[in-house]
Design an enzyme around this catalytic site. Sequence first.
Site, PDB file in Angstrom:
ATOM      1  N   HIS A 201     -82.628  50.893  15.878  1.00  0.00           N
ATOM      2  CA  HIS A 201     -82.256  49.858  16.862  1.00  0.00           C
ATOM      3  C   HIS A 201     -81.368  50.375  17.979  1.00  0.00           C
ATOM      4  CE1 HIS A 201     -78.077  48.519  15.570  1.00  0.00           C
ATOM      5  NE2 HIS A 201     -78.433  49.208  14.500  1.00  0.00           N
ATOM      6  N   CYS A 325     -61.741  42.031  15.844  1.00  0.00           N
ATOM      7  CA  CYS A 325     -60.874  40.986  15.302  1.00  0.00           C
ATOM      8  C   CYS A 325     -60.769  41.156  13.794  1.00  0.00           C
ATOM      9  CB  CYS A 325     -61.474  39.611  15.590  1.00  0.00           C
ATOM     10  SG  CYS A 325     -60.702  38.807  16.967  1.00  0.00           S
TER      11      CYS A 325
HETATM   12  N1  PLP Z   1     -73.092  55.483  13.084  1.00  0.00           N
HETATM   13  C1  PLP Z   1     -72.771  55.205  14.353  1.00  0.00           C
HETATM   14  C2  PLP Z   1     -72.140  56.275  15.180  1.00  0.00           C
HETATM   15  C3  PLP Z   1     -73.027  53.941  14.891  1.00  0.00           C
HETATM   16  O1  PLP Z   1     -72.704  53.684  16.151  1.00  0.00           O
HETATM   17  C4  PLP Z   1     -73.630  52.963  14.064  1.00  0.00           C
HETATM   18  C5  PLP Z   1     -73.872  51.606  14.566  1.00  0.00           C
HETATM   19  O2  PLP Z   1     -73.285  51.162  15.536  1.00  0.00           O
HETATM   20  C6  PLP Z   1     -73.948  53.307  12.748  1.00  0.00           C
HETATM   21  C7  PLP Z   1     -73.679  54.571  12.290  1.00  0.00           C
HETATM   22  C8  PLP Z   1     -74.586  52.315  11.827  1.00  0.00           C
HETATM   23  O3  PLP Z   1     -75.902  52.085  12.176  1.00  0.00           O
HETATM   24  P1  PLP Z   1     -76.680  50.810  11.579  1.00  0.00           P
HETATM   25  O4  PLP Z   1     -76.184  49.632  12.316  1.00  0.00           O
HETATM   26  O5  PLP Z   1     -78.116  51.087  11.843  1.00  0.00           O
HETATM   27  O6  PLP Z   1     -76.365  50.772  10.140  1.00  0.00           O
END
Ligand code: PLP
Length: 395
Positions: A201, A325
Amino acid sequence: MIYFDNNATTKIDERVLEEMLPYLREDYANPSSMYDFAKKPALAIKEARGKMKDFLGANNEKEIFFTSCGSESANMAIKGTLNCNKGKKHIITTKVEHPCVLNLYKSLEKEGYEADYISVDSEGQLDIDELKSKIRKDTALVSVMYANNETGVINPVEEIADIVKTKSPETIFFVDAVQAGGKIPINVKDTQIDMLGVSGHKFHAPKGVGALYIRPSVRLTPLINGGHQERGLRAGTENVPYIAGIGKAAELALNSLNYEMTEVKRLRDKLEDGILKNVFNSRLNSSLKNRVPNTSNIGFEYVEGELILLHLSDIGVCASSGSACTSGSLEPSHVLRAMGIPFTALHGSIRFSLSRFTTEKEVDYVIEKLPGIMEKLTSISPYQDELMKLKQRRG
Ligand code: PLP
């Protein structure tokens, strides 16, 4: 609606959706079934694995495992390898990881692991010497993110892999590449990285699908036990439409990497320059050099981030603040705190994150509107003397 929050999640590319729809409608067979009807979904998974192999620059599609998200990829990699390496109880990561790694490390500490958290400097750059000094013969695992989700700062993971392997060849090195995938080239085969995770995503596939690269020499136990799927490492009937989707998204992202690194970067730089020049209480919260091309984190001194976000939302702009928050109190971002961002800017930090769908018009709109919003918010700030001095200092 103007969307500047692509590090939180991205819009599904229409071509990704088209790729997924047949497996939600007519081609719904379980890919493990023996009849002909199952051949198309099975082929879709095979093709997606091949596209993901190319996206991550792996040697072989057998090195690719599909998961449900970036968090699962990190948990599978870290817990799975530690389970196979029970004798070693020392683990290393950085102070600025995503909670999916940081909170996992905190829980591992409760189970008896000794963890070191490596510092970053004021621009978000990792202290490589500190990392080097912490690696021991009993270090089971080192986990370092490729690019930071809040600042976009890139870590030299290829160099870190070499350092880890030189100091302790048996130590496993995992890279959370969730914010690097689709923004900069990834080429695991030319590195000593053992495992690397991404999340669909973040590069225009749907939420709920991710991938993990695992070097063939790495041993790990599954998080989910059950059937033989994903070569026994991740049981559960494959999510064919989403796997087909992440494969297509990986192919598209690979094809548009050049655009991302030139045009998206140009738009990000224009937005950033426009804000920094026109808003006197703004400052850049990261390194200018080593950043993914789509991210800009700007601190607005003496103003509350949540107020800025609400005013942006009122004019149709989605962005994000560095703070979350927590139980009623406004907890500043752990990333910006680790960087030592001054208290005056910590609470007013905003992340703008672009994508290949961002337009020049959208960038111009924010540059035009933000100074007015900031004028209003500084006029109601309780820090009038400080703001006056800042204005004089910055001319
Ligand atoms: N690692 C990083 C650096 C992220 O920015 C994110 C989500 O924002 C994740 C891991 C986690 O990904 P997911 O939302 O697909 O679990």
